[in-house]
Structure formats: structure tokens, C-alpha cells
Motif scaffolding. Structure first.
Motif: not given
Length: 466
Positions: A439-463
Motif C-alpha cells: 500500500e505504501r509503495h502503491d501510493q508512491y506510484i500514484k503520486d508520481f503518476a498524478d504529477y505526470l498527468i498534471e504536467h503532461r504535454r500540452r499542444d506539443g509543449v512540455p509543461t
């Protein structure tokens, strides 16, 4: 709305199974969350990966990239397991040959939201930039290992390193630690830092510095509970976000890739006393000399402890008569063995290992204390950490040349399995609460994935911003 939160991630690991397997574990974790992963490597490496669970196969695309041939490298040599350590430059040249095939893959698929790349991919940031893809450096290392290497700017400095500089903690480490190289390691590291690769003309250290400097985000195989000082330090050194993605601890498979029961020698292990048996494994990449193998094997024999040795080396290197003399209390299992199942068995009392990060995680995830005999890379540094944490002991070596004796092997094993090793064994069981906490390590993965979602590429420009 939920579908908009799903990512397509391209992953390109270094040509070593000690890297490809953690990359694949991370890919499976992301796929379980609904994200799509394109996992890229050479054809032979893709063919040798463990099978992917059926429910995840639609979301993990294993892509074969064929690099140009490298003069001096056999056609089927595509990972570190296929070549001796002194042929690493050939693999670096093979890796550089993947730049064109990777670009061709991206030409045909313009949708990736992120690229996750590994050590030595100094050209990956510029490829990703051409396609407007933000990047993550994911190293299946501890934060300590990367911190000891220093900031990327230092790695790109061409100033020579002396062995003496590596015998003390580096000046940028602000807290007390005993993590340093031994003299024989320091000599090897210092010499290696000046060796330039064919093709790129860069040292491995310089290209690593470019690799680190060019990413937007750093991800590491670690957790704050184990490295509370090192992870913040790494963020300071790199001046960019650092995400521990958890330890990616192993699970126990029910069946192997061919659909067969993976359990081996269970009846024999079941007859051994609780925590009485030494599990021995040094992987498939270490190449022992005949002398080293004899000292290791005879030291194991002289300990008079029951043992299970997952042996993936040359059988002819074993001492004459070793298997016959020890067959009443030991098993030498040639070839592959189900390590997670073996470590989980209640008869296993300690793990005799090289001290690599992945193997150490596996042992401690099942509460097994470590008897460490490091050889290459950061194994000596990891050994220092495990000794600091009091979850392992090290086989004594000659500091000048790195040699060890059978008596030193015997002494370390008896110490660990005797009364004196009791506190170390208890500490390993306590640390298991962190290492095996899914459960602890799954949360680390979730936090990482949430960051990737929040800062994903927008219109071809890294954010992402540092």
C-alpha cells in the motif's frame, strides 16, 4: 473526463536486465492504473523479458528497435549479460544506434505524453525535445548512489578524479555517513571515469551528466522511509523534482512464463530448520575468476551451514568435488531459480549476495538479512548503507586488491547465523515492514503518476518546471 487523465508513456531502459526488469515493473504499475506504455528495447532483450500478465497486455506495447551492427560485438549480444564488463563500450555504441530507430518510432506515433529514459541516454533529451515530449530520468538506483555521484555539472567536468578523493564522503553530503568506496574500488572508478567510449567520444560519466541535466523530472527506485536524508539531497543537487516511485518489491509468482509451477526443491527446503539455511545468489552478470569461486564455495562449505545456491555461472569453476561433498546439506541449482519464492521460504535465514540494490530490496522485502560480497558498480556503496542500517554484514576483503578468503566467507556466515547476528536478523525483519508494504509503495506510484498527468504535454509543449 477520466479518460483525459490517462497517459501514453514511452520507456527506454539501459541494456541491462537489472534496469529492464524494474522498468517493466514500473510499466506494469502504470498500466494497472490505466495508462498506456510503449516499452522499447532491442529485439533480443524484448524476447527475453518476463511475460506480462494477460490483463495488462493491451496497455503495454513491447516495441523492438533494431540498431545498426557494432563492429566487435556479436549480433546476439544486446545486454550486459551477453558481454564481459570490459566490453561495455561496445554496448554504449549499440545504445547510441537506437537514436534513429527511436526517432522513427516517434515519427509514427506522435501521441506520447512523456518519455522515461535511463542512464547513458545522453541523446534522449534532444530527441524528446524535437517532438515536444517532456522527459523523466528513471534510474533503478538508490538516492544515495546518485547523490554520491554529485550534480550533473560535476559529472560533465573533465577534471580527473584521484582514488584518494573517493575514499571519503564527498563534500556536498551535509550529514554524517560512512558511505565511501574502498581503495580497490576507488582505483577502478577513477580509471573508468577517464575512459572514453568509441562513437560518442564521451566518457560514461560525462554522458551520464548530460542525461541527468536534460530531464525535466527524476524518478528513483526508493522511498523516504529508507532514505530520508538522501532523497532531499538529490533534489538539491539536481535542482529539479525528484520522485521516489517506491521499491518495486517483488511478488511471488504462482506460475512461470511457460505456465508451469515455478517452485523448485520445495521438499528439500521443507526439511530444513526454521531460518537455518543460507540462500546464495550472485545473478548472471558477475564473472568470477576461478580463484574467487573456489574461495567463495569452500568458505560456504567450511561454514557447515545448509545452503541453497542459485548458481548461474560456469559449473567448471566450482571446486572439484564440491557438490558431492556438500550434497547432504546443500543444493546447487544450476540456471534460473524463482528467487522471490526461495527468499520467502521459512527455512531461509540469510541471503549471501553481491549487495546490488535490486537484490538487496528483494532480500529485505522478505525480511532476510544480507551477507554481502560486492564486486561492481555501486554494490560497495549499497553494502555500506546496509551496514549503517544494521541489516547486513560484509565479507572482509583486502583493501588494496579486493581479494577475499574462504575463512572470511565462513566467518561472515557464522556471525550472521549465530547469536551475534541476532540483532541484525531482527533489524531485517523490522525493515521488512517498510520494504514489503504494498500500500505504501502503491501510493508512491500514484503520486508520481498524478504529477505526470498534471504536467503532461500540452499542444506539443512540455509543461513541467524545475
Amino acid at each position: 473526463m477520466e479518460e483525459q487523465r490517462k497517459l501514453h508513456i514511452v520507456m527506454v531502459p539501459w541494456l541491462a536486465f537489472g534496469h529492464m526488469i524494474p522498468y517493466l515493473e514500473l510499466a506494469k504499475c502504470l498500466a494497472q492504473m490505466g495508462h498506456r506504455v510503449s516499452f522499447l528495447s532491442t529485439p533480443r532483450n524484448i524476447d527475453r523479458l518476463p511475460s506480462i500478465p494477460h490483463d495488462l497486455r493491451p496497455r503495454i506495447n513491447l516495441v523492438k528497435l533494431t540498431p545498426p551492427p557494432v563492429v566487435g560485438l556479436p549480433e546476439d549480444a544486446q545486454s550486459t549479460v551477453d558481454v564481459p564488463l570490459d566490453h561495455i563500450n561496445y554496448l554504449l555504441e549499440l545504445l547510441d544506434g537506437l537514436e534513429g530507430p527511436l526517432s522513427s518510432f516517434l515519427d509514427g506515433d506522435s501521441s506520447p505524453d512523456w518519455m522515461i529514459y535511463d542512464v547513458f541516454f545522453y541523446w534522449a533529451p534532444r530527441v524528446a525535445a524535437r517532438y515536444g515530449i517532456p522527459t523523466v530520468f528513471f534510474g533503478p538506483f538508490s538516492a544515495m548512489t546518485l547523490s554520491i555521484m554529485g550534480p550533473p555539472s560535476l559529472m560533465m567536468d573533465s577534471q580527473p578524479t584521484t582514488p584518494e578523493q573517493l575514499l571519503v564522503p564527498p563534500p556536498w553530503v551535509p550529514f554524517p555517513t560512512n558511505v565511501t568506496y574502498r581503495y580497490y574500488e576507488a582505483v577502478r572508478i577513477a580509471n573508468g571515469r577517464s575512459r572514453r567510449a568509441s562513437g560518442s567520444g564521451l566518457t560514461a560519466r560525462h554522458r551520464t551528466g548530460i542525461t541527468f541535466q536534460g530531464c525535466h523530472v527524476v524518478a528513483i527506485r526508493s522511498c523516504l522511509e529508507f532514505e530520508p536524508e538522501w532523497i532531499p539531497l538529490l533534489g538539491e543537487l539536481y535542482e529539479k523534482p525528484v520522485f521516489p516511485v517506491g521499491l518495486l518489491s517483488p511478488s511471488i509468482p504462482e506460475i512461470d512464463d511457460m505456465g508451469h509451477d515455478t517452485w523448485v526443491n520445495q521438499e528439500w527446503l521443507d526439511t530444513q530448520k526454521h531460518e537455518s539455511t543460507v540462500y546464495v545468489a550472485f545473478g548472471s552478470e558477475l564473472r568470477f575468476s576461478k580463484e574467487q569461486m573456489h574461495e567463495l564455495a569452500i568458505g560456504l562449505e567450511l561454514s557447515e551451514l545448509p545452503f541453497f545456491w542459485a548458481y548461474r555461472g560456469d559449473p567448471s569453476l566450482l571446486p572439484p568435488g564440491f557438490e558431492e561433498r556438500t550434497k547432504a546439506r546443500g543444493i546447487v541449482r544450476l540456471g534460473w531459480a524463482p528467487q522471490a519464492r526461495l527468499l520467502a521460504h521459512t527455512s531461509i535465514g540469510c541471503f549471501l549476495v553481491h549487495g546490488g540494490w535490486g537484490s538487496s530490496i528483494e532480500g529485505l522485502a522478505f525480511g532476510k538479512p544480507l551477507v554481502m560480497l560486492p564486486f561492481i558498480g555501486d554494490q560497495g556503496l549499497i553494502t555500506c548503507v546496509m551496514k549503517e542500517k544494521k541489516v547486513g554484514v560484509e565479507v572482509a576483503r583486502n583493501d588494496r586488491d579486493g581479494s577475499f578468503t574462504r575463512e572470511a566467507v565462513t566467518e561472515s556466515l557464522k556471525l550472521m547465523m549465530g547469536d551475534e547476528g541476532g540483532p541484525i536478523r531482527s533489524n531485517a525483519k523490522e525493515l521488512m515492514k517498510i520494504f514489503a508494504d504494498k500500500e505504501r509503495h502503491d501510493q508512491y506510484i500514484k503520486d508520481f503518476a498524478d504529477y505526470l498527468i498534471e504536467h503532461r504535454r500540452r499542444d506539443g509543449v512540455p509543461t513541467p518546471s524545475a
